[in-house]
Design a protein around this motif. Structure first.
Motif: not given
Ligand code: PHE
Length: 449
Positions: A22-23, A25-28, A99, A103, A224-227, A230, A318, A321-322
């Protein structure tokens, strides 16, 4: 009601892999470089690192503690501590729509690059035409929406079959591969002519660049990056057995997540300075930089195909998980079937994604406070809703639930004790509410520094 038996994680490793999925993903790989690029480089990185470990990781832990204590969907897990806080679960479920909507648009862009890599057209592009090529793609109406729909469909199929946690097992192999490929790309990028400038810009904090906007952006990025914020991690925590060492899992996840983001920076920034791309290009940043790196590598096509497959996988885990957090709420609260909930949810998310995609083409003139749809959704999620939820979680734990109950859950009734578990409660009670509160008030414009 949740009388029916809930399946859970059968092993601690399964849980850590799922949370990591989850953590990371595109966030990183996508959001971190473009946030760093738009917020002054090294200064942003420094503030980001401080926030991740001082605030982000402890708040991630609050979600696990709440979820594992509740053993139910996010709404009821909050309710198990105080019925007055159930709305946080609803807010999380609601925020999951915008979100996931943006995404999947970016996920669609990744998918497009994967297809173009396979066809060999991506790496064949001359460096100065990559920007125009990507702009031409996202500016269209149909094609990007088709890719967005495919990304949504992939997420749907995994969630509807309830096999998310089967898929997460792949993380064991694919995440390390993603890290390896990022390291190789970083080495290539750092040896390009003029790369040193980029490395300096990335690593040397220019303190004069740090202002409230840097801090707002870094906090949003950390969450966002650590989820965090939400309730997705409340949901994952709720599937967890009472034996698991929560604090250790959080540290492992935060460290891995940060390592991947930092690595992505080492790929993007040296290349960017070498090719003369502007760091403030925004959400398109990695899409106009990466193909130029691949083009400079022997067997560039192969590298780029591998890379986009791995990034696609990381983004899917990721996205799962959303979606899962909403589906768990819908199934347990509204008593509808997993399939119906998943179909309805996917359709609404896709409809919400349409303006995001068109915002790079025919609807690019529609803006609010200078933000197009993607930036609007993103700001709402990362800077308004997620921090608000995280702030309320810390108040719930620090001030409503109190030390005794929360610490018993965190330490498995006093059997776990380390520096992190000891620091956790004071951070959650005092530091997080003040820090996140002040930053949040600035994000929504109620306070101006
Ligand atoms: N952390 C994910 C990423 O970095 C995105 C995400 C945010 C997932 C919030 C779940 C909840 O890509």
């Amino acid at each position: 009601m949740s009388e029916q038996k809930r399946d859970g994680f059968t092993s601690g490793l399964g849980f850590v892999l799922a949370v990591m999925g989850s953590a990371i993903g595109l966030g990183n790989v996508w959001r971190f470089p473009h946030m760093t690029g738009s917020n002054g480089g090294g200064a942003f990185v420094l503030v980001y690192l401080l926030i991740v470990f001082l605030i982000g990781a402890p708040l991630l832990l609050t979600e696990f503690v709440i979820g594992r204590h509740g053993q139910r969907n996010a709404i009821d897990s909050y309710g198990a501590i105080s019925p007055k806080f159930r709305w946080l679960g609803y807010l999380g479920a609601f925020t999951s729509f915008p979100l996931l909507a943006y995404y999947i648009v970016v996920g669609g862009w990744v998918l497009f690059y994967l297809v173009e890599s396979i066809m060999g057209s991506l790496t064949a592009l001359p460096g100065d035409q990559v920007g125009a090529f990507f702009g031409g793609f996202i500016g269209q109406v149909k094609q990007p929406l088709v890719y967005t729909a495919v990304f949504m469909a992939l997420t749907f199929f995994i969630v509807v079959q309830g096999i998310a946690r089967g898929i997460e097992r792949w993380n064991k192999i694919l995440m390390p591969l993603l890290v390896i490929i990022l390291i190789i790309l970083a080495l290539r990028s750092m040896s390009l002519p003029g790369a040193l400038e980029g490395i300096k810009w990335y690593l040397t904090p220019d303190f004069s660049k740090i202002d409230i906007n840097t801090v707002i952006a870094a906090l949003g990025q950390a969450f966002f990056s650590l989820s965090v914020g939400l309730c997705g991690m409340v949901t994952y925590g709720s599937y967890l057995s009472k034996k698991e060492n929560l604090s250790r899992s959080v540290l492992v996840v935060a460290a891995a997540d940060t390592a991947v983001a930092l690595l992505a920076g080492f790929v993007i920034f040296p290349a960017l300075f070498s090719f003369g791309v502007t760091p403030t290009a925004g959400p398109v940043l990695i899409f106009i930089t990466l193909p130029q790196v691949f083009a400079q590598m022997p067997l560039g096509v192969v590298w780029s195909v591998f890379f986009y497959i791995l990034l696609l996988f990381a983004s899917l885990t990721s996205a799962i998980s959303v979606m899962e957090l909403f589906i768990t709420c819908a199934v347990e609260k509204m008593n509808i079937s997993r399939t119906k909930a998943s179909i309805g949810y996917s359709i609404v998310v896709f409809l919400l994604a349409i303006p995001v995609s068109l915002g790079y083409g025919v609807w690019s003139h529609i803006t609010l406070f200078g933000k197009n749809f993607l930036d609007m959704y993103d700001y709402y999620c990362a800077n308004i809703s997620n921090p608000l939820t995280a702030l309320m979680c810390s108040i719930l734990i620090g001030w409503v639930w109190g030390k005794k109950g929360a610490m018993a859950e965190l330490t498995n009734d006093g059997t776990i004790d380390n520096a992190f578990t000891r620091a956790w409660f004071p951070i959650v009670k005092w530091v997080a509410p003040v820090a996140v509160g002040v930053i949040w008030l600035n994000s929504v414009g109620l306070l101006k520094f």
